[in-house]
Design an enzyme around this catalytic site. Structure first.
Site, PDB file in Angstrom:
ATOM      1  N   ASP A 175       1.926  -4.040   7.464  1.00  0.00           N
ATOM      2  CA  ASP A 175       3.234  -4.286   6.869  1.00  0.00           C
ATOM      3  C   ASP A 175       2.889  -5.047   5.593  1.00  0.00           C
ATOM      4  OD1 ASP A 175       5.574  -5.657   5.990  1.00  0.00           O
ATOM      5  OD2 ASP A 175       6.489  -5.159   7.904  1.00  0.00           O
ATOM      6  N   HIS A 176       2.927  -4.355   4.461  1.00  0.00           N
ATOM      7  CA  HIS A 176       2.335  -4.983   3.275  1.00  0.00           C
ATOM      8  C   HIS A 176       3.097  -6.231   2.818  1.00  0.00           C
ATOM      9  CE1 HIS A 176       5.258  -2.584   0.919  1.00  0.00           C
ATOM     10  NE2 HIS A 176       5.048  -3.428  -0.050  1.00  0.00           N
ATOM     11  N   HIS A 189       9.673  -4.663   7.038  1.00  0.00           N
ATOM     12  CA  HIS A 189       9.548  -5.798   6.121  1.00  0.00           C
ATOM     13  C   HIS A 189      10.640  -6.864   6.318  1.00  0.00           C
ATOM     14  CE1 HIS A 189       6.872  -2.940   4.429  1.00  0.00           C
ATOM     15  NE2 HIS A 189       7.749  -2.308   3.674  1.00  0.00           N
TER      16      HIS A 189
HETATM   17  N1  LIG Z   1       2.848   5.619  -1.381  1.00  0.00           N
HETATM   18  C1  LIG Z   1       3.290   4.408  -1.060  1.00  0.00           C
HETATM   19  O1  LIG Z   1       3.651   3.591  -1.907  1.00  0.00           O
HETATM   20  C2  LIG Z   1       3.358   3.998   0.358  1.00  0.00           C
HETATM   21  C3  LIG Z   1       2.898   4.818   1.361  1.00  0.00           C
HETATM   22  N2  LIG Z   1       2.911   4.395   2.654  1.00  0.00           N
HETATM   23  C4  LIG Z   1       2.427   5.250   3.734  1.00  0.00           C
HETATM   24  O2  LIG Z   1       1.092   5.665   3.455  1.00  0.00           O
HETATM   25  C5  LIG Z   1       0.869   6.964   3.963  1.00  0.00           C
HETATM   26  C6  LIG Z   1       0.411   7.872   2.822  1.00  0.00           C
HETATM   27  O3  LIG Z   1       1.418   7.919   1.842  1.00  0.00           O
HETATM   28  P1  LIG Z   1       1.166   8.568   0.407  1.00  0.00           P
HETATM   29  O4  LIG Z   1      -0.166   8.212  -0.106  1.00  0.00           O
HETATM   30  O5  LIG Z   1       2.362   8.205  -0.395  1.00  0.00           O
HETATM   31  O6  LIG Z   1       1.226  10.117   0.738  1.00  0.00           O
HETATM   32  P2  LIG Z   1       0.757  11.356  -0.160  1.00  0.00           P
HETATM   33  O7  LIG Z   1       1.597  12.500   0.231  1.00  0.00           O
HETATM   34  O8  LIG Z   1       0.679  10.976  -1.582  1.00  0.00           O
HETATM   35  O9  LIG Z   1      -0.733  11.612   0.340  1.00  0.00           O
HETATM   36  C7  LIG Z   1      -1.046  12.249   1.559  1.00  0.00           C
HETATM   37  C8  LIG Z   1      -2.539  12.420   1.680  1.00  0.00           C
HETATM   38  O10 LIG Z   1      -2.837  13.107   2.878  1.00  0.00           O
HETATM   39  C9  LIG Z   1      -3.670  14.246   2.590  1.00  0.00           C
HETATM   40  N3  LIG Z   1      -3.358  15.294   3.564  1.00  0.00           N
HETATM   41  C10 LIG Z   1      -2.154  15.877   3.783  1.00  0.00           C
HETATM   42  N4  LIG Z   1      -2.246  16.763   4.785  1.00  0.00           N
HETATM   43  C11 LIG Z   1      -3.523  16.732   5.234  1.00  0.00           C
HETATM   44  C12 LIG Z   1      -4.237  17.406   6.261  1.00  0.00           C
HETATM   45  N5  LIG Z   1      -3.650  18.293   7.047  1.00  0.00           N
HETATM   46  N6  LIG Z   1      -5.542  17.119   6.458  1.00  0.00           N
HETATM   47  C13 LIG Z   1      -6.164  16.223   5.658  1.00  0.00           C
HETATM   48  N7  LIG Z   1      -5.537  15.535   4.655  1.00  0.00           N
HETATM   49  C14 LIG Z   1      -4.232  15.789   4.446  1.00  0.00           C
HETATM   50  C15 LIG Z   1      -3.301  14.587   1.153  1.00  0.00           C
HETATM   51  O11 LIG Z   1      -4.318  15.202   0.430  1.00  0.00           O
HETATM   52  P3  LIG Z   1      -4.528  16.779   0.279  1.00  0.00           P
HETATM   53  O12 LIG Z   1      -3.234  17.296  -0.240  1.00  0.00           O
HETATM   54  O13 LIG Z   1      -5.684  16.877  -0.634  1.00  0.00           O
HETATM   55  O14 LIG Z   1      -4.841  17.183   1.651  1.00  0.00           O
HETATM   56  C16 LIG Z   1      -3.167  13.187   0.554  1.00  0.00           C
HETATM   57  O15 LIG Z   1      -4.453  12.649   0.294  1.00  0.00           O
HETATM   58  C17 LIG Z   1       2.196   7.402   4.603  1.00  0.00           C
HETATM   59  O16 LIG Z   1       2.156   7.064   5.950  1.00  0.00           O
HETATM   60  C18 LIG Z   1       3.218   6.529   3.881  1.00  0.00           C
HETATM   61  O17 LIG Z   1       4.374   6.343   4.645  1.00  0.00           O
HETATM   62  C19 LIG Z   1       3.354   3.144   2.994  1.00  0.00           C
HETATM   63  C20 LIG Z   1       3.829   2.286   2.044  1.00  0.00           C
HETATM   64  C21 LIG Z   1       3.901   2.635   0.652  1.00  0.00           C
HETATM   65  O1  LIG Z   2       7.253   0.006   2.294  1.00  0.00           O
HETATM   66  C1  LIG Z   2       7.904   0.233   1.297  1.00  0.00           C
HETATM   67  O2  LIG Z   2       7.997  -0.711   0.358  1.00  0.00           O
HETATM   68  C2  LIG Z   2       8.337  -0.381  -0.971  1.00  0.00           C
HETATM   69  C3  LIG Z   2       8.727  -1.698  -1.631  1.00  0.00           C
HETATM   70  O3  LIG Z   2       7.607  -2.515  -1.662  1.00  0.00           O
HETATM   71  P1  LIG Z   2       7.472  -3.649  -2.754  1.00  0.00           P
HETATM   72  O4  LIG Z   2       6.205  -4.320  -2.427  1.00  0.00           O
HETATM   73  O5  LIG Z   2       7.457  -2.958  -4.084  1.00  0.00           O
HETATM   74  O6  LIG Z   2       8.673  -4.509  -2.611  1.00  0.00           O
HETATM   75  C4  LIG Z   2       9.456   0.613  -1.040  1.00  0.00           C
HETATM   76  O7  LIG Z   2       9.606   1.052  -2.365  1.00  0.00           O
HETATM   77  C5  LIG Z   2       9.112   1.805  -0.184  1.00  0.00           C
HETATM   78  O8  LIG Z   2      10.213   2.693  -0.167  1.00  0.00           O
HETATM   79  C6  LIG Z   2       8.781   1.385   1.214  1.00  0.00           C
HETATM   80  O9  LIG Z   2       8.257   2.501   1.912  1.00  0.00           O
END
Ligand SMILES: NC(=O)C1=CN([C@@H]2O[C@H](COP(=O)(O)OP(=O)(O)OC[C@H]3O[C@@H](n4cnc5c(N)ncnc54)[C@H](OP(=O)(O)O)[C@@H]3O)[C@@H](O)[C@H]2O)C=CC1
Ligand SMILES: O=C1O[C@H](COP(=O)(O)O)[C@@H](O)[C@H](O)[C@H]1O
Length: 492
Positions: free
Chosen positions: A180-181, A243
């Protein structure tokens, strides 16, 4: 077990080409590497579907770290620790290749067999990956094995339980680091210190002296390209279940007998257990939902939620939540805790306002003076600090009052360089400190509270959606929630 020396580990990042890895994880690892927090005996294997070479991957990592593809010797050295493997999470062959790469990197970097598996992928893969890591022998290692798992942890209590059982089949609870960041943020960590290291506050931290607490987390951003995920989540699951409730628990918990993960968790759990469960039929008395329409942000026109990519044009998903929480215990009986969070609001800001009760008698009212209540404001982001709102004498001959502020700003301290939340959390996970990760008990209790609200909302259409304009402070109904109790939101 927690280690004090610079941790060493092989880190496998699932989802290495994704948004989170690029925006947060590589930069955080780089900062840890630069400031010497982690030993040079580390290697990172990034896995995802797309077919990259090690060189491509290292160039991407370098770009995430310094915004340029090459040229900085430190960054080059850092990214030389990175390896890439194209991966299919359901294929046994992928895990076997990863196993053999991991064994050779264990040797090359002398990682003592320590392995950290970071799941930065869509949650539907979490269970599959955890089970395969065990089934394919990647968790048979001579050092520690740890699973760092991103949110969302389930979609409801039953789905979270299912996921938990799946990952607990491969990792012990003491090896699971649920991120939980917000718990990695400087000022969220400061809540405990403000409360328990100041003789001034702890005696007042109860229903005799506090009238209400308000927690706001507003964002200017909309859902961006996360429409598909967000449609299924909404602000309640995205922000409140994790959060916001974690902040509530830290603000309301009893002093732990020791500052170790077990004791702190035990106190947080008690708060979540004391949270008054809301019946589905009462949800409207305690919660307000909102969804943004098109509007102006920083002089630019932005689309409404229903016009965003991958969003249903008639979506019922909330992008804003305000709620009144009641904690049924001795300390907090009668003190509402109001929370609100939303996307596309007028400003990016997270803060806590603790409003103290009015003085028993206003000696100054005869002169037509209203004395403001004392407030303690904890600024979490973007500013970091504390403000205490008091009343003092206005300079001059007459005894009249004026509001004053005592300010402490982290940002103003010379040389301070607050670590990014992910930097702390990765470091903690590497050295085995679980304090700032959520235990299953907390996750389960949060879902059991949230599920009542989400069930009520999913079974009824929000007729007034969209009900707040992008760039505003949210729906009017959120003000009424407090007005009914004689309060208002403090925009301080
Ligand atoms: N982005 C953010 O700010 C935040 C994200 N999170 C959580 O972090 C996690 C990742 O989010 P995010 O980075 O945004 O997601 P993205 O969609 O940007 O990235 C997903 C990743 O998974 C890979 N992937 C997808 N399907 C497969 C598969 N079948 N096998 C192997 N690799 C796969 C994709 O790469 P490729 O297409 O090359 O396979 C990519 O590297 C989620 O659980 C999200 O809820 C939590 C807080 C904030
Ligand atoms: O976990 C999440 O947090 C961000 C907000 O994080 P913050 O550190 O920028 O306050 C939110 O944008 C996102 O939707 C949610 O998945």
């Amino acid at each position: 077990m927690m280690t004090k020396e610079n941790p060493t580990s092989l880190i496998v990042i699932f989802g290495a080409t994704g948004d989170l890895a690029k925006r947060k994880l590589y930069q955080s690892l780089y900062r840890l590497y630069k400031n010497g927090s982690i030993s040079k005996n580390f290697a990172v294997v990034g896995v995802a579907r797309r077919p990259l070479t090690n060189e491509d991957f290292r160039a991407n990592v370098a770009k995430s770290v310094n915004g340029a593809a090459s040229g900085n010797a430190d960054v080059e050295e850092f990214s030389s620790h990175f390896y890439y493997q194209p991966f299919d999470v359901t294929s046994s062959e992928s895990y076997q290749q990863l196993k053999s790469l991991s064994s050779s990197l264990d040797q090359e970097y002398q990682t003592n067999g320590n392995r950290m598996f970071y799941l930065a992928m869509a949650p539907e893969f979490f269970g599959t990956i955890a089970s395969n890591l065990k089934a394919e022998g990647l968790t048979d290692t001579t050092g520690f094995k740890r699973l760092v798992i991103e949110k969302p942890f389930g979609h409801s209590l039953p789905t979270a339980k299912e996921l938990n059982e799946e990952i607990r089949g491969a990792f012990h609870e003491s090896e699971i680091y649920r991120i939980d960041h917000y718990l990695g943020k400087e000022m969220v960590q400061n809540i405990e210190v403000i409360r328990f290291a100041n003789a001034l506050f702890e005696p007042l931290w109860n229903n005799r002296y506090i009238s209400n607490i308000q927690i706001t987390s507003s964002e200017v951003l909309g859902v961006e390209d996360r429409g598909r995920y967000y449609e299924n989540s909404g602000a309640l699951r995205d922000m409140v279940q994790n959060h916001m409730l974690q902040m509530v628990a830290l603000l309301a918990m009893e002093p732990p007998i020791k500052l170790n993960p077990e004791e702190i968790r035990s106190e947080k759990v008690k708060v979540l257990r004391a949270l008054r469960q809301i019946d589905q039929s009462e949800v409207d008395q305690y919660f307000v939902r909102g969804q943004y329409s098109a509007g102006m942000i920083e002089e630019e026109r932005v689309p409404g939620y229903r016009e965003e990519n991958s969003v249903d044009p008639a979506s019922n998903t909330e992008t804003y939540v305000a709620g009144k929480l009641v904690i049924d215990n001795f300390r907090w009986a009668g003190v509402p805790i109001y929370i609100r969070t939303g996307k596309r609001m007028s400003s990016k800001s997270t803060k806590v306002v603790v409003q103290f009760k009015d003085i028993p008698m206003n000696l100054y009212y005869n002169r037509g003076e209203k004395v403001d209540p004392n407030l303690l404001v904890i600024h979490i982001q973007p500013d970091e600090g504390i403000t205490l709102h008091l009343n003092a004498k206005k300079s001059g001959k007459d005894i009249t009052t004026t509001p004053i502020k005592l300010d402490y700003s982290n940002n103003c301290i010379d040389g301070i360089n607050t670590p990014e939340a992910y930097e702390r959390l990765i470091f903690d996970a590497m050295r085995g400190d679980m304090t700032n990760f959520t235990h299953w008990d907390e996750v389960a209790l949060s879902w059991s509270f949230i599920d009542q609200v989400s069930k009520a909302w999913e079974s009824t259409t929000a007729e007034d959606f969209p009900n707040y304009e992008a760039g505003s402070v949210g729906p009017k109904k959120a003000d009424e929630l407090l007005k009914r109790d004689g309060f208002h939101w403090w925009n301080v």
